[in-house]
Design a protein around this motif. Structure first.
Motif, PDB file in Angstrom:
ATOM      1  N   ILE A  74      41.022  45.717  35.321  1.00 28.10           N
ATOM      2  CA  ILE A  74      41.029  46.479  33.944  1.00 28.10           C
ATOM      3  C   ILE A  74      40.894  44.620  33.225  1.00 28.10           C
ATOM      4  N   LYS A  75      42.421  44.223  34.001  1.00 28.05           N
ATOM      5  CA  LYS A  75      42.221  42.433  33.112  1.00 28.05           C
ATOM      6  C   LYS A  75      41.359  41.858  33.642  1.00 28.05           C
ATOM      7  N   SER A  76      41.108  41.623  34.514  1.00 25.90           N
ATOM      8  CA  SER A  76      39.675  40.779  34.824  1.00 25.90           C
ATOM      9  C   SER A  76      38.759  41.284  33.722  1.00 25.90           C
ATOM     10  N   ASN A  77      38.096  41.879  33.884  1.00 21.10           N
ATOM     11  CA  ASN A  77      37.007  42.221  32.373  1.00 21.10           C
ATOM     12  C   ASN A  77      37.622  41.562  31.310  1.00 21.10           C
ATOM     13  N   GLU A  84      44.658  53.792  32.285  1.00 26.50           N
ATOM     14  CA  GLU A  84      45.094  52.170  32.153  1.00 26.50           C
ATOM     15  C   GLU A  84      46.265  53.014  32.358  1.00 26.50           C
ATOM     16  N   ARG A  85      46.686  54.313  31.011  1.00 26.53           N
ATOM     17  CA  ARG A  85      47.569  54.603  30.953  1.00 26.53           C
ATOM     18  C   ARG A  85      48.461  54.816  32.037  1.00 26.53           C
ATOM     19  N   VAL A 139      52.722  54.367  36.852  1.00 27.39           N
ATOM     20  CA  VAL A 139      53.272  54.170  38.586  1.00 27.39           C
ATOM     21  C   VAL A 139      53.558  53.104  38.566  1.00 27.39           C
ATOM     22  N   LEU A 140      53.237  52.423  37.940  1.00 25.24           N
ATOM     23  CA  LEU A 140      53.860  50.971  38.304  1.00 25.24           C
ATOM     24  C   LEU A 140      54.943  50.378  37.504  1.00 25.24           C
ATOM     25  N   GLY A 141      55.499  51.452  36.536  1.00 20.85           N
ATOM     26  CA  GLY A 141      56.226  51.285  35.603  1.00 20.85           C
ATOM     27  C   GLY A 141      56.340  50.152  35.364  1.00 20.85           C
ATOM     28  N   VAL A 142      55.898  49.923  34.458  1.00 22.28           N
ATOM     29  CA  VAL A 142      55.527  48.285  33.413  1.00 22.28           C
ATOM     30  C   VAL A 142      54.837  48.859  32.446  1.00 22.28           C
ATOM     31  N   SER A 143      55.372  48.150  31.075  1.00 21.35           N
ATOM     32  CA  SER A 143      54.840  48.321  29.985  1.00 21.35           C
ATOM     33  C   SER A 143      53.489  48.182  29.868  1.00 21.35           C
ATOM     34  N   ALA A 144      52.262  48.442  28.626  1.00 25.83           N
ATOM     35  CA  ALA A 144      51.308  48.248  28.505  1.00 25.83           C
ATOM     36  C   ALA A 144      50.643  46.849  28.034  1.00 25.83           C
ATOM     37  N   THR A 145      51.789  46.424  27.840  1.00 21.78           N
ATOM     38  CA  THR A 145      51.385  44.513  27.135  1.00 21.78           C
ATOM     39  C   THR A 145      51.514  43.797  28.943  1.00 21.78           C
ATOM     40  N   ALA A 146      52.443  44.356  29.894  1.00 21.98           N
ATOM     41  CA  ALA A 146      53.061  43.280  30.680  1.00 21.98           C
ATOM     42  C   ALA A 146      51.335  42.887  31.036  1.00 21.98           C
ATOM     43  N   SER A 147      51.610  41.086  31.555  1.00 21.78           N
ATOM     44  CA  SER A 147      50.425  40.522  31.950  1.00 21.78           C
ATOM     45  C   SER A 147      50.489  40.708  33.491  1.00 21.78           C
TER      46      SER A 147
END
Length: 406
Positions: free
Chosen positions: A387-390, A327-328, A333-341
């Motif tokens: 991960i988001k789906s789970n 996950e981290r 890789v996508l350049g987004v934060s861990a709190t991104a939707s």
């Protein structure tokens, strides 16, 4: 082994006559004869061993002497452990049809005892066995070679330890004696020890150490076979598990210590330039390296953290830092934060996919790099979406359970 003793027919007759002419035994009120405790011990049989279990031990741990440990043949087990089953499994394979006889010996089977008594009557001392004799020479040579290799070739603390080579005959004779005392044969040690030291000065005439050690072992084995060897008329005493463990552990530690001395003082490794570096110098350099210093500091910091926050929280932090689910790294890789939707993740994914699509890269030299980057973006988006789906599914299930409870 057990306490049952093997006796000759003459001794048996004497015992019968003594019983007939001796004082009557004490009789209990119920009519049973109350024998002496010593007679009970003589007639007691050892715990019976199984042929099936012995073969299983031979199959799965035979090269380490497991079946010999099971049958209380500790000397044999130690030799098998030192040589990986009798020189890379040769002796181990040769025991395929000997296991039943070993088990009968361990159980003091009446048929085995009868055959052994017949041997005692036929031969005043054990006959010559080429297999045992060769084993004595080979194990004596092995122990002497290990001792020779363990002696430091360079000065240690300013001391020249080359005089320790005089301990080599001691270990040669010890190997000869060890093999000679396996099973129903035995002999004293000092005979082969003395002749080993008498034969050892031949090393000054035979410059090849292999042949001088072989000669020393050969002379010691001949002496043991000619002077020391005799029958073991009573089964060896079976020591307690603690006693056996202590003796075997001590022998294993000493044997490993000699190999450790060889590796530390005389062993070398090759560097990147093809040169040879002594292992003790390599270890010293490694302990002084920045990599080891950083690792040691990291371990110390982890221990201090665990002292304040507990080992559970420490393990949790370590597990999360390992990023086992990716996950981290995917956020990176996508350049987004861990709190991104999920919407923000999808937007970043589409933007990067267009940017690094191999078809849009005209330079052939950069196309392979863009292709690799495109694959990483695809994998990162797949990981985060899963991960988001789970998590959404688990949250929905939790909310439904809460609603049912209310």
């Amino acid at each position: 082994m057990g306490t049952k003793q093997t006796v000759s027919p003459v001794a048996g007759k004497n015992k019968t006559n003594n019983s007939a002419s001796g004082s009557p035994s004490k009789v209990k009120s119920n009519g049973q004869v109350q024998g002496k405790s010593s007679n009970k011990e003589v007639n007691a049989l050892p715990p019976q061993k199984s042929v099936v279990i012995a073969y299983l031990c031979w199959l799965f741990g035979g090269i380490f002497g497991l079946h010999h440990l099971y049958l209380h043949r500790d000397r044999h087990a130690f030799i098998w452990w030192c040589t990986l089953g009798g020189y890379m499994g040769i002796g181990w394979m040769g025991e395929l049809f000997l296991i039943p006889e070993y088990v009968r010996d361990a159980n003091e089977d009446p048929k085995f005892v009868k055959m052994f008594v017949a041997k005692l009557q036929a031969y005043p001392k054990p006959p010559y066995s080429s297999k045992r004799f060769v084993g004595q020479v080979m194990i004596g040579h092995l122990f002497g070679q290990v001792c020779s290799m363990a002696i430091p070739e360079t000065l240690v603390g300013g001391w020249d330890l080359s005089f320790l080579h005089w301990a080599i005959p001691l270990f040669v004779s010890l190997g000869v004696w060890l093999v000679g005392n396996i099973g129903r044969e035995q002999g004293v040690w000092w005979h082969c020890l003395l002749t080993a030291y008498l034969a050892y000065p031949a090393r000054y005439l035979i410059y090849d150490e292999t042949y001088s050690l072989l000669l020393t072992g050969l002379v010691a084995a001949l002496t043991f076979d000619g002077l020391s060897k005799q029958w073991r008329r009573t089964p060896p005493r079976r020591g307690s598990p603690g006693e056996r463990t202590f003796k075997l552990t001590t022998a294993v530690v000493i044997y490993c210590a000699f190999w450790g001395s060889f590796l530390y003082f005389n062993g070398t490794i090759s560097d990147e330039d093809g040169g040879e570096v002594p292992i003790h110098e390599a270890i010293h350099n490694f302990l002084a390296s920045a990599w080891w210093t950083d690792l040691k500091q990291a371990l110390q910091d982890t221990y201090n953290y665990a002292q304040h926050h507990g080992w559970y929280e420490t393990w949790k932090e370590v597990f999360e830092s390992m990023d086992v689910d990716g996950e981290r790294n995917s956020y990176k890789v996508l350049g987004v934060s861990a709190t991104a939707s999920q919407a923000e993740i999808t937007t970043a994914y589409r933007k990067l996919s267009k940017e690094y699509h191999p078809d849009k890269v005209k330079d052939e030299g950069l196309r392979a790099q863009a292709h690799q980057r495109f694959i990483e973006i695809q994998q990162a988006y797949s990981v985060l979406s899963k991960i988001k789906s789970n998590r959404r599914r688990k949250n929905k299930q939790y909310q439904e359970e809460e609603a049912i409870v209310l």
